[in-house]
Design an enzyme around this catalytic site. Sequence first.
Site, PDB file in Angstrom:
ATOM      1  N   SER A 118       6.173  18.942 -26.105  1.00 54.48           N
ATOM      2  CA  SER A 118       4.503  18.517 -25.267  1.00 54.48           C
ATOM      3  C   SER A 118       3.628  19.328 -25.461  1.00 54.48           C
ATOM      4  O   SER A 118       3.689  20.434 -25.269  1.00 54.48           O
ATOM      5  CB  SER A 118       4.915  17.720 -24.081  1.00 54.48           C
ATOM      6  N   GLU A 119       2.096  18.838 -25.537  1.00 54.62           N
ATOM      7  CA  GLU A 119       1.178  19.725 -25.143  1.00 54.62           C
ATOM      8  C   GLU A 119       0.602  20.053 -24.214  1.00 54.62           C
ATOM      9  O   GLU A 119      -0.046  21.122 -23.570  1.00 54.62           O
ATOM     10  CB  GLU A 119       0.010  18.821 -25.834  1.00 54.62           C
ATOM     11  N   ASN A 120       1.490  19.949 -22.792  1.00 53.57           N
ATOM     12  CA  ASN A 120       1.295  20.665 -21.834  1.00 53.57           C
ATOM     13  C   ASN A 120       1.897  21.943 -21.408  1.00 53.57           C
ATOM     14  O   ASN A 120       2.074  22.902 -20.829  1.00 53.57           O
ATOM     15  CB  ASN A 120       1.721  20.008 -20.448  1.00 53.57           C
TER      16      ASN A 120
END
Length: 212
Positions: A47-49
């Site tokens: 996930s990009e976070n």
Amino acid sequence: MKKLDRNQMAARVARDIPEGAVVNLGIGLPTLVANHLPQGREVLLHSENGVLGMGPAPAAGQEDWDLINAGKQAVTLLPGGSFFHHADSFAMMRGGHLDFCVLGAFQVSVSGDLANWHTGAPDAIPAVGGAMDLAIGAKKTFVMMEHLTKSGESKIVARCTYPLTGVGCVSRIYTDLATIDITPQGLRVVDMVEGLNLEELVRLSGVPMQQA
């Protein structure tokens, strides 16, 4: 003809993700893919976070709101999973370390151009997030979307009319009607829902397609 529901679409995408793949699931529909990966198949979800090694969605009441994906949904972490700085996450995305990303879309062109961040409408809120980095950073970009808009227009188009996220980046489209490959020779239909034929799919889509 019965369209696939969202979970059936997610299950269809999950079938094509191979053992050992590192995969980013975009905000919206693609997050459902995590719940349909075949049991025993090792896939590292990113996930990009800043999360790697996500599992399926937590059961109701078991959410840990300190552990979320980029869409602010609670997620689980599999043994060996990790979380890290946002900048490190984007280095993974931009550095070619993702095997696949699965993104939603407003439009996909016959040549694989992707428009998924802004409709161009004056009252629309632009929301590009990390989509541009994912679309060109992943080794393969899949799109998961409804085939038609609410007004019945095809989201697969000859040329995107919305602002582009990436050029020629999409390799496969999964919709509630069909799975379609984007090739140098044009669109190739891998499979369709029961009761739908190629002639009707082409009519609904408004662009040429061939049977794989």
